[in-house]
Design a protein around this motif. Sequence first.
Motif, mmCIF file in Angstrom:
data_model
loop_
_atom_site.group_PDB
_atom_site.id
_atom_site.type_symbol
_atom_site.label_atom_id
_atom_site.label_comp_id
_atom_site.label_asym_id
_atom_site.label_seq_id
_atom_site.Cartn_x
_atom_site.Cartn_y
_atom_site.Cartn_z
ATOM 1 N N GLY A 49 0.889 -1.250 0.090
ATOM 2 C CA GLY A 49 0.016 -0.185 -0.108
ATOM 3 C C GLY A 49 0.819 1.366 -0.006
ATOM 4 N N LYS A 50 2.180 1.216 -0.361
ATOM 5 C CA LYS A 50 2.841 2.540 -0.365
ATOM 6 C C LYS A 50 2.338 3.485 -1.208
ATOM 7 C CE LYS A 50 6.760 0.191 -1.012
ATOM 8 N NZ LYS A 50 6.151 -1.140 -1.129
ATOM 9 N N SER A 51 2.148 2.919 -2.543
ATOM 10 C CA SER A 51 1.508 4.168 -3.480
ATOM 11 C C SER A 51 -0.085 4.549 -3.134
ATOM 12 C CB SER A 51 1.436 3.410 -5.021
ATOM 13 O OG SER A 51 2.885 2.921 -5.429
ATOM 14 N N THR A 52 -0.624 3.626 -2.568
ATOM 15 C CA THR A 52 -1.819 4.148 -2.061
ATOM 16 C C THR A 52 -1.714 5.100 -1.055
ATOM 17 O OG1 THR A 52 -2.729 1.838 -2.783
ATOM 18 C CG2 THR A 52 -4.321 3.245 -1.299
ATOM 19 N N PHE A 53 -1.004 4.739 -0.132
ATOM 20 C CA PHE A 53 -0.603 6.056 0.793
ATOM 21 C C PHE A 53 -0.238 7.122 0.381
ATOM 22 C CE2 PHE A 53 2.483 7.690 3.876
ATOM 23 C CZ PHE A 53 1.759 8.008 4.775
ATOM 24 N N LEU A 54 0.445 7.379 -0.606
ATOM 25 C CA LEU A 54 1.179 8.430 -1.444
ATOM 26 C C LEU A 54 -0.326 9.259 -2.023
ATOM 27 C CD1 LEU A 54 4.111 9.504 -3.150
ATOM 28 C CD2 LEU A 54 1.838 9.824 -4.402
ATOM 29 N N GLU A 55 -1.186 8.480 -2.537
ATOM 30 C CA GLU A 55 -2.302 9.028 -3.258
ATOM 31 C C GLU A 55 -3.279 9.363 -2.284
ATOM 32 O OE1 GLU A 55 -2.066 9.918 -6.102
ATOM 33 O OE2 GLU A 55 -0.287 8.702 -7.101
ATOM 34 N N LEU A 56 -3.306 8.892 -1.217
ATOM 35 C CA LEU A 56 -4.343 9.272 -0.082
ATOM 36 C C LEU A 56 -3.848 10.668 0.546
ATOM 37 C CD1 LEU A 56 -4.965 6.058 1.940
ATOM 38 C CD2 LEU A 56 -6.688 7.536 0.926
ATOM 39 N N CYS A 57 -2.511 10.664 0.773
ATOM 40 C CA CYS A 57 -2.102 11.937 1.217
ATOM 41 C C CYS A 57 -1.989 13.120 0.047
ATOM 42 C CB CYS A 57 -0.520 11.820 1.775
ATOM 43 S SG CYS A 57 -0.534 10.620 2.950
ATOM 44 N N SER A 58 -1.871 12.774 -1.210
ATOM 45 C CA SER A 58 -1.865 13.736 -2.152
ATOM 46 C C SER A 58 -3.082 14.484 -2.407
ATOM 47 C CB SER A 58 -1.513 13.278 -3.426
ATOM 48 O OG SER A 58 -2.360 12.274 -4.119
ATOM 49 N N GLY A 59 -4.332 13.571 -1.764
ATOM 50 C CA GLY A 59 -5.643 14.028 -2.134
ATOM 51 C C GLY A 59 -6.453 13.680 -3.337
ATOM 52 N N TYR A 60 -5.573 12.853 -4.289
ATOM 53 C CA TYR A 60 -5.898 12.270 -5.497
ATOM 54 C C TYR A 60 -7.108 11.106 -4.869
ATOM 55 C CZ TYR A 60 -6.339 10.398 -9.927
ATOM 56 O OH TYR A 60 -6.620 9.660 -11.194
ATOM 57 N N LEU A 61 -6.544 10.430 -4.114
ATOM 58 C CA LEU A 61 -7.736 9.042 -3.759
ATOM 59 C C LEU A 61 -8.288 9.471 -2.446
ATOM 60 C CD1 LEU A 61 -8.373 6.082 -4.173
ATOM 61 C CD2 LEU A 61 -6.464 5.545 -2.712
ATOM 62 N N PRO A 62 -9.618 9.745 -2.607
ATOM 63 C CA PRO A 62 -10.330 9.845 -1.234
ATOM 64 C C PRO A 62 -10.706 8.650 -0.527
ATOM 65 C CG PRO A 62 -11.790 9.718 -3.335
ATOM 66 C CD PRO A 62 -10.517 9.693 -3.690
ATOM 67 N N PRO A 63 -10.632 8.560 0.908
ATOM 68 C CA PRO A 63 -10.800 7.553 1.561
ATOM 69 C C PRO A 63 -12.224 7.325 1.557
ATOM 70 C CG PRO A 63 -10.556 9.422 2.866
ATOM 71 C CD PRO A 63 -10.220 10.088 1.606
ATOM 72 N N TRP A 64 -12.504 6.037 1.718
ATOM 73 C CA TRP A 64 -13.947 5.672 1.916
ATOM 74 C C TRP A 64 -14.674 5.916 3.189
ATOM 75 C CZ3 TRP A 64 -12.997 -0.306 0.285
ATOM 76 C CH2 TRP A 64 -12.406 -0.628 -0.921
ATOM 77 N N HIS A 65 -13.712 5.910 4.149
ATOM 78 C CA HIS A 65 -14.173 6.143 5.701
ATOM 79 C C HIS A 65 -12.923 7.033 6.199
ATOM 80 C CE1 HIS A 65 -17.906 3.746 5.299
ATOM 81 N NE2 HIS A 65 -16.959 3.005 4.796
ATOM 82 N N GLY A 66 -13.127 7.779 7.451
ATOM 83 C CA GLY A 66 -11.811 8.324 7.978
ATOM 84 C C GLY A 66 -11.491 9.575 7.392
ATOM 85 N N GLN A 67 -10.448 10.218 7.550
ATOM 86 C CA GLN A 67 -9.958 11.411 7.346
ATOM 87 C C GLN A 67 -8.444 11.596 7.051
ATOM 88 O OE1 GLN A 67 -10.842 14.119 10.730
ATOM 89 N NE2 GLN A 67 -12.583 14.864 9.688
#
Length: 219
Positions: A49-67
Amino acid sequence: MRETKHPETALELKSVTAGYDQYAPVFVDLSLSLPGRGLTMVSGRNGAGKSTFLELCSGYLPPWHGQVRVGNRDARDPQSRAARRVCRTDVSLYPSMTVRDHLVFAAHCRGISPDPGLKRAVRYGLEPWLDHAAKELSTGNRRKLWLTMCTLGEFALVMLDEPFNGLDSAGIELLSAEMCAWATHASVVLIAHDPPATVAADTTITLDGCSGASPGSGE
């Protein structure tokens, strides 16, 4: 020049569940936070999940739940871009634009002078190539241009995914020095399978997909 005040917490994930397939989340209930300065190494096996982590922090990938928050703003807030820099693994350049034009354009998008970026490009050895099209550059020089473009200006958080790929020894040495300098006043997040020995992390986070993340102390 007014000094930029950076938040005590540069990045925070609160109970984040996210992924790309609704039946196979990459993270479930992931929570972590990073301080406003220092270098954090993000590690984990392939698919952790390293790339997924980056995309979450970049704002590109919105989380399903949480902030996911950058400083005190949601990662998807357009104003978060001013505080954050993201350098992804894949280099994305306009083939027919020159090195100089890339840097001027990137600086214009940030609302800053292009001069510091051009000076950094010279330090990276790109001076002979400033007026050459990106398609004429070697792999290493493309990486140097990409790194410079992605890290222009002042920031509170910078995330780099495999930034040393393709760099020569001089480029590795300069980037390592820049990262150490950034870490004195900003939060630097490095994702790298084989980082150079000159880069010493203050904190290491090991991602393990749905199992979340395990923080560890730096060397």
